[in-house]
Motif scaffolding. Structure first.
Motif, PDB file in Angstrom:
ATOM      1  N   GLU A 188       0.786  -1.220   0.000  1.00 54.25           N
ATOM      2  CA  GLU A 188       0.000   0.000   0.000  1.00 54.25           C
ATOM      3  C   GLU A 188       0.827   1.284   0.000  1.00 54.25           C
ATOM      4  O   GLU A 188       0.343   2.327  -0.430  1.00 54.25           O
ATOM      5  CB  GLU A 188      -0.926   0.021   1.230  1.00 54.25           C
ATOM      6  N   ARG A 189       2.061   1.228   0.485  1.00 53.05           N
ATOM      7  CA  ARG A 189       2.815   2.461   0.695  1.00 53.05           C
ATOM      8  C   ARG A 189       4.048   2.604  -0.205  1.00 53.05           C
ATOM      9  O   ARG A 189       4.816   3.549  -0.061  1.00 53.05           O
ATOM     10  CB  ARG A 189       3.248   2.566   2.167  1.00 53.05           C
ATOM     11  N   GLY A 190       4.238   1.668  -1.114  1.00 49.90           N
ATOM     12  CA  GLY A 190       5.272   1.843  -2.116  1.00 49.90           C
ATOM     13  C   GLY A 190       6.672   1.422  -1.727  1.00 49.90           C
ATOM     14  O   GLY A 190       7.641   1.764  -2.423  1.00 49.90           O
ATOM     15  N   LEU A 251      13.918   6.060  -3.505  1.00 51.00           N
ATOM     16  CA  LEU A 251      14.107   4.618  -3.347  1.00 51.00           C
ATOM     17  C   LEU A 251      13.580   4.241  -1.970  1.00 51.00           C
ATOM     18  O   LEU A 251      14.129   4.665  -0.949  1.00 51.00           O
ATOM     19  CB  LEU A 251      15.595   4.281  -3.469  1.00 51.00           C
ATOM     20  N   ARG A 252      12.494   3.469  -1.930  1.00 51.22           N
ATOM     21  CA  ARG A 252      11.843   3.092  -0.676  1.00 51.22           C
ATOM     22  C   ARG A 252      12.037   1.602  -0.418  1.00 51.22           C
ATOM     23  O   ARG A 252      11.700   0.778  -1.272  1.00 51.22           O
ATOM     24  CB  ARG A 252      10.345   3.413  -0.725  1.00 51.22           C
ATOM     25  N   LEU A 253      12.558   1.282   0.760  1.00 51.74           N
ATOM     26  CA  LEU A 253      12.865  -0.102   1.119  1.00 51.74           C
ATOM     27  C   LEU A 253      12.236  -0.453   2.461  1.00 51.74           C
ATOM     28  O   LEU A 253      12.156   0.392   3.358  1.00 51.74           O
ATOM     29  CB  LEU A 253      14.381  -0.292   1.210  1.00 51.74           C
ATOM     30  N   THR A 254      11.822  -1.706   2.593  1.00 51.82           N
ATOM     31  CA  THR A 254      11.294  -2.172   3.880  1.00 51.82           C
ATOM     32  C   THR A 254      11.761  -3.597   4.133  1.00 51.82           C
ATOM     33  O   THR A 254      12.023  -4.354   3.189  1.00 51.82           O
ATOM     34  CB  THR A 254       9.758  -2.101   3.928  1.00 51.82           C
ATOM     35  N   ALA A 287      14.258   5.280   3.211  1.00 53.02           N
ATOM     36  CA  ALA A 287      14.110   5.966   1.928  1.00 53.02           C
ATOM     37  C   ALA A 287      15.411   6.665   1.578  1.00 53.02           C
ATOM     38  O   ALA A 287      16.081   7.227   2.452  1.00 53.02           O
ATOM     39  CB  ALA A 287      12.963   6.970   1.980  1.00 53.02           C
ATOM     40  N   ILE A 288      15.766   6.620   0.302  1.00 48.52           N
ATOM     41  CA  ILE A 288      16.924   7.324  -0.247  1.00 48.52           C
ATOM     42  C   ILE A 288      16.360   8.283  -1.294  1.00 48.52           C
ATOM     43  O   ILE A 288      15.640   7.863  -2.206  1.00 48.52           O
ATOM     44  CB  ILE A 288      17.905   6.350  -0.938  1.00 48.52           C
ATOM     45  N   GLU A 292      15.601  17.912  -2.419  1.00 55.19           N
ATOM     46  CA  GLU A 292      14.344  18.611  -2.670  1.00 55.19           C
ATOM     47  C   GLU A 292      13.111  17.742  -2.412  1.00 55.19           C
ATOM     48  O   GLU A 292      11.993  18.259  -2.308  1.00 55.19           O
ATOM     49  CB  GLU A 292      14.304  19.155  -4.106  1.00 55.19           C
ATOM     50  N   ASP A 293      13.305  16.438  -2.300  1.00 49.83           N
ATOM     51  CA  ASP A 293      12.185  15.526  -2.042  1.00 49.83           C
ATOM     52  C   ASP A 293      12.089  15.097  -0.579  1.00 49.83           C
ATOM     53  O   ASP A 293      11.144  14.398  -0.200  1.00 49.83           O
ATOM     54  CB  ASP A 293      12.315  14.268  -2.913  1.00 49.83           C
ATOM     55  N   ALA A 294      13.067  15.488   0.239  1.00 46.18           N
ATOM     56  CA  ALA A 294      13.187  14.927   1.589  1.00 46.18           C
ATOM     57  C   ALA A 294      12.007  15.270   2.493  1.00 46.18           C
ATOM     58  O   ALA A 294      11.525  14.417   3.242  1.00 46.18           O
ATOM     59  CB  ALA A 294      14.496  15.391   2.230  1.00 46.18           C
ATOM     60  N   ALA A 295      11.527  16.509   2.457  1.00 45.17           N
ATOM     61  CA  ALA A 295      10.426  16.901   3.350  1.00 45.17           C
ATOM     62  C   ALA A 295       9.159  16.113   3.036  1.00 45.17           C
ATOM     63  O   ALA A 295       8.477  15.622   3.951  1.00 45.17           O
ATOM     64  CB  ALA A 295      10.164  18.404   3.236  1.00 45.17           C
ATOM     65  N   VAL A 296       8.850  15.975   1.751  1.00 44.23           N
ATOM     66  CA  VAL A 296       7.665  15.204   1.353  1.00 44.23           C
ATOM     67  C   VAL A 296       7.840  13.734   1.704  1.00 44.23           C
ATOM     68  O   VAL A 296       6.907  13.068   2.166  1.00 44.23           O
ATOM     69  CB  VAL A 296       7.400  15.368  -0.162  1.00 44.23           C
ATOM     70  N   GLU A 297       9.053  13.232   1.515  1.00 45.18           N
ATOM     71  CA  GLU A 297       9.311  11.824   1.825  1.00 45.18           C
ATOM     72  C   GLU A 297       9.205  11.561   3.322  1.00 45.18           C
ATOM     73  O   GLU A 297       8.730  10.506   3.749  1.00 45.18           O
ATOM     74  CB  GLU A 297      10.685  11.415   1.301  1.00 45.18           C
ATOM     75  N   HIS A 298       9.656  12.529   4.126  1.00 41.82           N
ATOM     76  CA  HIS A 298       9.537  12.388   5.582  1.00 41.82           C
ATOM     77  C   HIS A 298       8.062  12.294   5.975  1.00 41.82           C
ATOM     78  O   HIS A 298       7.661  11.433   6.781  1.00 41.82           O
ATOM     79  CB  HIS A 298      10.204  13.585   6.266  1.00 41.82           C
ATOM     80  N   ALA A 299       7.251  13.157   5.409  1.00 38.53           N
ATOM     81  CA  ALA A 299       5.821  13.131   5.701  1.00 38.53           C
ATOM     82  C   ALA A 299       5.187  11.806   5.259  1.00 38.53           C
ATOM     83  O   ALA A 299       4.329  11.245   5.962  1.00 38.53           O
ATOM     84  CB  ALA A 299       5.129  14.307   5.010  1.00 38.53           C
ATOM     85  N   HIS A 300       5.621  11.300   4.106  1.00 39.91           N
ATOM     86  CA  HIS A 300       5.097  10.022   3.613  1.00 39.91           C
ATOM     87  C   HIS A 300       5.443   8.875   4.568  1.00 39.91           C
ATOM     88  O   HIS A 300       4.597   8.013   4.852  1.00 39.91           O
ATOM     89  CB  HIS A 300       5.673   9.723   2.228  1.00 39.91           C
ATOM     90  N   MET A 301       6.671   8.871   5.076  1.00 38.37           N
ATOM     91  CA  MET A 301       7.093   7.804   5.966  1.00 38.37           C
ATOM     92  C   MET A 301       6.348   7.866   7.299  1.00 38.37           C
ATOM     93  O   MET A 301       5.925   6.826   7.846  1.00 38.37           O
ATOM     94  CB  MET A 301       8.607   7.870   6.195  1.00 38.37           C
ATOM     95  N   VAL A 302       6.171   9.070   7.820  1.00 42.29           N
ATOM     96  CA  VAL A 302       5.398   9.218   9.063  1.00 42.29           C
ATOM     97  C   VAL A 302       3.972   8.719   8.849  1.00 42.29           C
ATOM     98  O   VAL A 302       3.425   7.969   9.671  1.00 42.29           O
ATOM     99  CB  VAL A 302       5.390  10.690   9.528  1.00 42.29           C
TER     100      VAL A 302
END
Length: 427
Positions: A188-190, A251-254, A287-288, A292-302
């Motif tokens: 669900e979260r990529g 790059l999203r890893l789990t 996430a890597i 410029e994408d870090a703030a949005v990626e942080h919000a996505h991870m939270v």
């Protein structure tokens, strides 16, 4: 790791940021080491150049029959050969000293991180869910667990304190939570599911910031390998010493892995129950991305961690950590704290951090801002729990407990429980 060029250009700003984290000024010491190393490197380069020139001139002097000049040049080359090893050794020493000094300093906090000395300085951002009202006095998981298959004494007899043996439906519920989280994050979260090593070398832990500062919090094997304290180490190091050609999409890893912590820095904390263990399982998110994408990626991870709690209908609150409570490598961190009715308190269940370039510099992990270009930049890294399985099990036990000592199974876990709807005391 910190950018020396930034420190050279902004020494006061660097020390001011360190002060926000309660650290002593360091710019003057770092720049002094840097200047000495650069001066020594210049002298070494000059010596190497002069040796090459003199060696070439010896042949020319000999060809011209000028023996005196040739002998003088030979003496000069001999002297340079004695001097250069000393300069090379000093260069190595200064480089190692400078790297060690940089590696000992925490990451600089983002501008919007509140100042504070400890957890009392954290700021509550939001709450979700309403704590359940019980018709009876709810009890802690450590009192509920033994009858249901959470055996502290069994594990203690074979492994010592801070280990737990799960049996029967309790072990099934633990597995169900882990599988649900992993399926959710990957489906669900990529996030791409991974199965990384749990034993790593020194450089992997150095890359993510656990070494050398936090060695006492780790477990080390006899063959110089370390048990990971979190899959953050393995997943983030998967891009170590690499240049990623295209990072337009993060790059999203789990991964679901066992994690091992000696808890040397947590003596006396949560010694009772399943909250703080030497061995536990966790679904980690990494996430890597580009800066410029870090703030949005942080919000996505939270949001990815929050979504698990919401799916399990577990009330929680989101906290923005202050400068004094963030982890060593973090630039900005949000904690999720789940409601535990047995303790009548919110307790941390996920910590989601943006590390900026801090880890990437230690790992030399870069990307190309322009496809096919030669220029590279350091990646930004993020990590978080999505979630800690044991703590989520504790939250389910306390929030879904019944007056008769049983535990109702959350609806979201039904597909993973093989028809078990209620955990009952073992016969």
């Amino acid at each position: 790791m910190h950018d020396l060029r930034f420190i050279r250009e902004n020494p006061e700003a660097f020390d001011t940021a360190l002060a926000r984290r309660g650290a002593e000024p360091a710019a003057e010491r770092l720049l002094s080491l840097d200047a000495e190393r650069r001066d020594n490197s210049t002298r070494l380069q000059q010596a190497q150049s002069r040796r090459n020139e003199a060696s070439k001139a010896i042949g020319q002097a000999m060809g011209q029959g000028d023996k005196d000049k040739a002998e003088a040049l030979k003496a000069e080359v001999a002297e340079l050969k004695q001097t250069m090893p000393e300069l090379e050794e000093r260069d190595r020493q200064l480089g190692a000293e400078l790297e060690a000094a940089l590696a000992s300093l925490p990451n600089l906090p983002a501008d919007d991180v509140p100042e504070g000395a400890d957890e009392d300085g954290n700021v509550e951002v939001s709450r979700w869910g309403t704590p359940r009202e019980f018709a009876f006095a709810p009890v802690e998981h450590a009192d509920l667990g033994p009858a249901l298959g959470m055996e502290f004494d069994t594990a203690s007899a074979m492994s010592g304190a801070r280990f737990t043996f799960l049996r029967g439906p309790m072990a099934r519920l633990h597995r169900a939570l882990a599988q649900f989280m992993l399926d959710f994050q990957s489906g669900e979260r990529g996030y791409t599911e991974c199965n990384p090593p749990v034993l790593v070398r020194d450089h992997a832990l150095y890359g993510t910031g656990q070494l050398p500062k936090f060695a006492e919090d780790l477990f080390r094997t006899g063959d110089d390998l370390w048990l990971i304290p979190t899959a953050e180490v393995s997943l983030t190091n998967s891009v170590r010493e690499q240049i990623i050609d295209d990072l337009t999409q993060p790059l999203r890893l789990t991964a679901l892995t066992p994690c091992f912590r000696s808890e040397a820095g947590a003596a006396g904390k949560d010694t009772r129950g399943f909250i703080r263990q030497h061995q536990f399982e966790k679904v980690e998110l990494v996430a890597i991305c580009r800066e410029e994408d870090a703030a949005v990626e942080h919000a996505h991870m939270v949001a990815s961690a929050e979504a698990v709690l919401e799916a399990l209908d577990l009330p929680y609150r989101k906290m923005l950590l202050c400068t004094g409570d963030m982890g060593f490598g973090a630039k900005k961190t949000f904690d999720l704290e789940v409601w535990l009715p047995g303790q009548d308190a919110y307790r941390e269940i996920s910590s989601v951090s943006w590390c900026g370039e801090f880890q990437a510099r230690r790992m030399n992990a870069r990307y190309r801002p322009e496809a096919g270009g030669k220029k590279t930049a350091f990646c930004h890294t993020l990590n978080g729990s999505g979630l800690a399985v044991g703590r989520t099990l504790v939250a389910v036990m306390e929030n879904y407990q019944q007056e008769d000592g049983t535990i109702a199974v959350p609806a979201a876990l039904a597909p993973y429980m093989g028809g078990v709807e209620v955990l009952k005391p073992l016969g």
